[in-house]
Design an enzyme around this catalytic site. Structure first.
Site, mmCIF file in Angstrom:
data_model
loop_
_atom_site.group_PDB
_atom_site.id
_atom_site.type_symbol
_atom_site.label_atom_id
_atom_site.label_comp_id
_atom_site.label_asym_id
_atom_site.label_seq_id
_atom_site.Cartn_x
_atom_site.Cartn_y
_atom_site.Cartn_z
ATOM 1 N N SER A 125 1.147 -0.996 -0.177
ATOM 2 C CA SER A 125 0.175 -0.109 0.487
ATOM 3 C C SER A 125 0.665 1.025 0.033
ATOM 4 C CB SER A 125 -0.881 -0.290 0.832
ATOM 5 O OG SER A 125 -0.022 0.287 2.238
ATOM 6 N N LYS A 162 0.559 4.274 6.943
ATOM 7 C CA LYS A 162 -0.028 5.314 5.766
ATOM 8 C C LYS A 162 0.233 6.727 6.338
ATOM 9 C CE LYS A 162 -2.811 2.416 4.499
ATOM 10 N NZ LYS A 162 -1.901 1.050 4.838
#
Length: 208
Positions: A125, A162
């Site tokens: 990701s 993230k």
């Protein structure tokens, strides 16, 4: 480094406990009283032995002049290493001992700010900024982070890496891969905690 004797371990554990409880190390007299030594001089001899084994530093001229060099005196082979975190159990602190797979023999000061632990990356990701599946992410343990920084966040019981964005009661955790949608966290109904700030990536396994 030679292992600590049982008595030296008791002294070291007492020093750690006092610092945790009061923010200050104990005096020699306090060590003697707590552990049943006949005098403060006996405590001083144990402190000198710990200093020779490089688990504490004695600061001359200060009654509480003791500084811990190792957080776990029994982990001698880990003294120069950064803990590598593997799978994190739900509800457990990320640096709990059972999460530590091993230690990397790398100077934490090579990262700015310094790395407190390494986290093994799972998934792609964040691949567009060079954080790849299987990489070791160097993390500085802090909750003082800004929007736009890459963080290690715990959402309910899941830990993720993230880019952070906050808008009122909403938090958005953005991937760096267009195939992944942002994670949306509503703080009115969900739990979120910041475990640390990403400060670097290790891809080579030659430092283990």
């Amino acid at each position: 480094m030679k292992p600590l004797t049982a008595r030296q371990q008791e002294v070291f554990d007492l020093i750690k406990a006092k610092i945790d409880d009061t923010g200050m190390p104990p005096t020699r007299a306090e060590i003697a009283r707590e552990l049943g030594f006949r005098s403060a001089n006996a405590a001083e001899e144990h402190l000198k032995a710990l200093a020779r084994k490089q688990v504490i530093e004695i600061i001359p001229g200060a009654s509480r002049g003791i500084r811990i060099l190792l957080q776990d005196a029994d982990d001698h082979d880990e003294e120069l290493g950064v803990p590598l975190i593997g799978q994190v159990a739900a509800g457990e602190p990320i640096l709990a001992q059972e999460h530590v797979e091993s230690h990397y023999k790398v100077d934490p000061g090579m990262f700015k700010p310094q790395a407190d632990f390494l986290l093994r990356v799972n998934g792609e990701s964040m691949k567009d900024i060079g954080i790849m599946d299987g990489d070791l992410l160097a993390v500085h343990k802090t909750q003082d982070v800004r929007d736009g920084q890459v963080v290690v966040a715990r959402v309910d019981d899941d830990v993720t890496v993230k880019r952070l964005e906050r808008k009122g009661s909403m938090v958005f955790l953005h991937a760096e891969n267009e195939e992944f949608s942002p994670i949306e966290v509503d703080l009115t109904s969900q739990s979120l905690s910041i475990e640390g700030l990403a400060v670097g990536v290790i891809r080579s396994t030659t430092w283990m």
